[in-house]
Design a protein around this motif. Structure first.
Motif, PDB file in Angstrom:
ATOM      1  N   ARG A  82      -0.959 -11.011  40.845  1.00 52.10           N
ATOM      2  CA  ARG A  82      -1.974 -10.707  41.390  1.00 52.10           C
ATOM      3  C   ARG A  82      -3.103 -10.223  40.406  1.00 52.10           C
ATOM      4  O   ARG A  82      -4.057 -10.618  40.456  1.00 52.10           O
TER       5      ARG A  82
ATOM      6  N   ALA B  97       1.673  -2.432  47.657  1.00 55.87           N
ATOM      7  CA  ALA B  97       2.671  -3.295  47.303  1.00 55.87           C
ATOM      8  C   ALA B  97       2.844  -3.826  48.828  1.00 55.87           C
ATOM      9  O   ALA B  97       3.541  -3.144  49.668  1.00 55.87           O
TER      10      ALA B  97
ATOM     11  N   ARG C 297       2.455  -2.106  36.812  1.00 56.14           N
ATOM     12  CA  ARG C 297       3.408  -3.054  36.542  1.00 56.14           C
ATOM     13  C   ARG C 297       4.321  -2.378  35.110  1.00 56.14           C
ATOM     14  O   ARG C 297       5.543  -2.533  35.138  1.00 56.14           O
TER      15      ARG C 297
ATOM     16  N   VAL D 291      -1.134   1.297  43.033  1.00 59.17           N
ATOM     17  CA  VAL D 291      -1.420   0.108  43.688  1.00 59.17           C
ATOM     18  C   VAL D 291      -0.610  -0.026  45.134  1.00 59.17           C
ATOM     19  O   VAL D 291       0.332   0.813  45.414  1.00 59.17           O
TER      20      VAL D 291
ATOM     21  N   LEU E 275       3.225  -8.461  40.689  1.00 55.83           N
ATOM     22  CA  LEU E 275       2.186  -7.861  40.208  1.00 55.83           C
ATOM     23  C   LEU E 275       1.412  -8.525  38.964  1.00 55.83           C
ATOM     24  O   LEU E 275       0.188  -8.326  39.109  1.00 55.83           O
TER      25      LEU E 275
ATOM     26  N   ASP F  49      -3.149  -3.150  38.713  1.00 56.85           N
ATOM     27  CA  ASP F  49      -1.646  -3.679  38.611  1.00 56.85           C
ATOM     28  C   ASP F  49      -1.255  -3.628  37.230  1.00 56.85           C
ATOM     29  O   ASP F  49      -0.085  -3.535  37.265  1.00 56.85           O
TER      30      ASP F  49
ATOM     31  N   GLN G 216      -4.719  -7.550  39.650  1.00 56.24           N
ATOM     32  CA  GLN G 216      -6.036  -7.030  40.163  1.00 56.24           C
ATOM     33  C   GLN G 216      -6.077  -5.561  39.829  1.00 56.24           C
ATOM     34  O   GLN G 216      -4.919  -4.834  40.020  1.00 56.24           O
TER      35      GLN G 216
END
Length: 233
Positions: free
Chosen positions: A186, A84, A195, A82, A183, A191, A188
């Motif tokens: 969000r 960040a 996480r 992802v 995360l 994520d 998505q």
């Protein structure tokens, strides 16, 4: 791939990560002089205890010519990646990428005889299609035996494993933990997976005794001398 000491994954870590269904990667072989590498996305079967990988590809694939010229290959598996944003990470607000990646440096053996190809395919079938144990490849027998001429097997022997889990382990543990909440908020794409890796690494830090960086990710002895696959990193 650059691996900082705080991002390095050990053998138990990368084995568990791959065993959770990550059996698709990018196979890279050296191209001809003046050309780039030959890259092939492929499913594979990893036998970490034997220190080998099994896969098959279509006979017209351009990787075969590359492998005959140079059998050294790399198989890379990357997931849980992802972006960040910088404002998540405190001063000076530098954005980064989170990801997990494992790379296998191998010496590949091409499998061309019918019995050898059938053996590779049957081991892959047992792994990927366990619900149909009756479906097996027999050289010369219908329905799959006559199709063996259209493919080749590949048996890369693993020489070295390099594993990276890049989830801000260099930051204070409390700051790293706080990013897990961002995360989740969000939520998505990948994520959730990122996480989970971040939280796992954070918990691992909390449980670890004060010591130096993690040891090497793993190394496989040559097949002739390897006592039992990849020793612990």
């Amino acid at each position: 791939m650059l691996i900082r000491s705080w991002d390095r994954g050990d053998q138990a870590e990368w084995r568990e990560w791959l065993a959770a269904g990550r059996d698709f990667g990018l196979l890279a072989a050296n191209g001809a002089p003046g050309q780039g590498p030959v890259l092939v996305p492929t499913h594979f079967l990893l036998d970490p205890d034997a220190g080998e990988i099994l896969l098959h590809l279509a006979a017209p694939n351009p990787i075969w010519a590359a492998l005959r010229a140079d059998p050294q290959v790399t198989l890379s598996v990357t997931d849980d990646y992802v972006f960040a944003p910088g404002h998540w990470r405190g001063e000076p607000g530098t954005p980064t990428s989170y990801y997990a990646s494992v790379q296998f440096a191998c010496t590949a053996e091409i499998v061309e005889d019918a019995a050898g190809k059938a053996a590779v395919l049957n081991r892959q079938l047992a792994h990927f299609q366990p619900e149909t144990p009756e479906v097996r490849v027999v050289p010369g027998a219908e329905p799959f035996g006559p199709l063996l001429s259209g493919l080749r097997g590949l048996r890369p022997t693993v020489r070295e494993v390099r594993a990276k889990f890049k989830y801000d382990d260099k930051k204070p543990a409390a700051e790293q933990y706080a990013i897990a909440g961002l995360l989740a908020e969000r939520g998505q794409g990948l994520d959730p997976g990122a996480r989970a890796q971040l939280l796992r690494r954070n918990a691992r830090r909390a449980a670890a005794p004060a010591s130096g960086p993690a040891g090497p990710a793993g190394h496989c002895e040559p097949a002739a001398t390897r006592p039992g696959g990849c020793p612990a990193g």
